[in-house]
Design a protein around this motif. Structure first.
Motif, short mmCIF file in Angstrom:
data_model
loop_
_atom_site.label_atom_id
_atom_site.label_comp_id
_atom_site.label_asym_id
_atom_site.label_seq_id
_atom_site.Cartn_x
_atom_site.Cartn_y
_atom_site.Cartn_z
N GLN A 1 1.77 5.53 5.80
CA GLN A 1 1.01 4.28 5.66
C GLN A 1 0.92 3.54 6.98
O GLN A 1 -0.09 2.88 7.27
N GLN B 1 0.82 -1.20 0.00
CA GLN B 1 0.00 0.00 0.00
C GLN B 1 0.86 1.26 0.00
O GLN B 1 0.46 2.29 -0.54
N ARG C 1 -1.16 -2.54 -8.84
CA ARG C 1 -1.58 -2.54 -7.43
C ARG C 1 -3.11 -2.56 -7.30
O ARG C 1 -3.66 -3.26 -6.45
N SER C 2 -3.80 -1.79 -8.15
CA SER C 2 -5.25 -1.67 -8.05
C SER C 2 -5.99 -2.80 -8.74
O SER C 2 -7.15 -3.07 -8.44
#
Length: 339
Positions: free
Chosen positions: A301, A65, A256-257
């Motif tokens: 994060q 992330q 990533r998505s």
């Protein structure tokens, strides 16, 4: 003055410094120390609140992330080192992502060619920011605030505001979302690419003449110009390189998505600036290290992930990040007073 006299003077000067002044000097020389301390304390605190935070699975998810914000923060660091700021980070990234995905959708174009066009477009967007700042001498804040809206609108118009799922994209564009496991820690190829970007840009900043010029332009632009540094050209190159990095981040974002969507990273601007500031880079330019930016991205994060595991709602998470930014800027102001 003799060597003995010099040593005596140095010792006398050292005795005159208080413990607080020595800390101030250390943070001036190594601005990444304070964010590293914050990161260590954060890890300890969140592990106490929820032991699941320190598991390999959680760390792998946190790193994945963090990777996108960390990539965007590289370009943001370059800009802030020159005493500028880039509010168009997210818009350029989304525009590049949507162009790549739309061109390559359902076999319309080879993935590699779509990637080259998307990264090239992001580079041109950064170049446009640089031209407006250097040639028209407009404030970076105003320029990138304007291009934020322009690039966002272009991305929405080009894509029709619709998302493109990974199943409609070639394997090459999805490749960075794949990965491997080390024990229970899962890493993606996108994370490795971001680490490589940090290594390359960090080397350039610390070991090349261009890197020294970037720091000089941010610290004292007029003095840099008088000493022969091509300040306008360096600034133009900084914004162009930043755009290129945003284009690479767009590729990592698709992986990533698992999709390309115009609403992929709504807080990219805030998160990237926060990572840079918390990482010890001065908003006034000329001071900071890329390692600090990486630590800052991990901190951002860590707080989001750790507070979520602890059951803290979103409002309190935003409050915590806001406090971190204010504290980081306050520390920077204090460090800048070092003599």
């Amino acid at each position: 003055m003799s060597t003995a006299s010099s040593d005596a003077a140095a010792q006398f000067s050292g005795r005159q410094q208080s413990a607080l002044q020595r800390v101030q000097n250390a943070l001036h020389l190594y601005p990444w120390i304070s964010p590293l301390v914050i990161l260590i304390l954060s890890f300890i605190a969140f592990t106490i609140l929820n032991p699941r935070f320190a598991t390999a699975g959680s760390m792998g998810l946190l790193i994945q992330q963090m990777a996108i914000v960390a990539a965007l923060a590289i370009g943001q660091t370059l800009v802030i080192l020159t005493a500028g700021i880039d509010l168009s980070v997210g818009a350029i990234t989304v525009l590049a992502m949507m162009v790549m995905a739309t061109l390559a959708k359902d076999g319309g174009m080879p993935g590699l060619l779509a990637l080259i066009i998307g990264v090239g477009l992001a580079t041109l967007a950064g170049l446009l920011n640089g031209i407006l700042v250097t040639r028209m001498k407009l404030p970076p804040f105003i320029v990138t605030l304007g291009t934020l809206s322009i690039f966002t609108a272009i991305a929405l118009l080009y894509s029709g505001g619709s998302s493109i799922q990974a199943s409609h994209l070639p394997a090459f564009l999805n490749w960075l979302g794949k990965g491997f496991s080390i024990g229970g820690l899962r890493l993606t190829y996108g994370v490795l690419l971001v680490i490589l970007l940090y290594a390359v840009v960090g080397f350039v900043l610390s070991q090349t003449a261009w890197g020294r010029h970037v720091y000089a332009v941010g610290d004292e632009p007029e003095a840099a110009r008088l000493s022969g540094v091509p300040s306008r050209r360096v600034l133009l190159q900084v914004y162009t390189v930043a755009g290129f990095i945003y284009g690479i981040a767009a590729w990592a974002l698709i992986g990533r998505s698992g999709a390309a969507t115009p609403n992929a990273i709504p807080t990219a601007n805030l998160d990237s600036i926060t990572a840079v500031v918390i990482g010890g880079t001065s908003l006034f330019g000329g001071r900071g290290r890329l390692i600090g930016t990486l630590i800052g991205a991990i901190i951002v994060q860590t707080f989001a992930f750790g507070l979520s595991l602890a059951g803290v709602n979103q409002q309190w998470r935003l409050l915590a990040i806001g406090l971190l930014v204010i504290i980081a800027v306050s520390i920077d102001q204090w460090i800048r007073k070092v003599k």
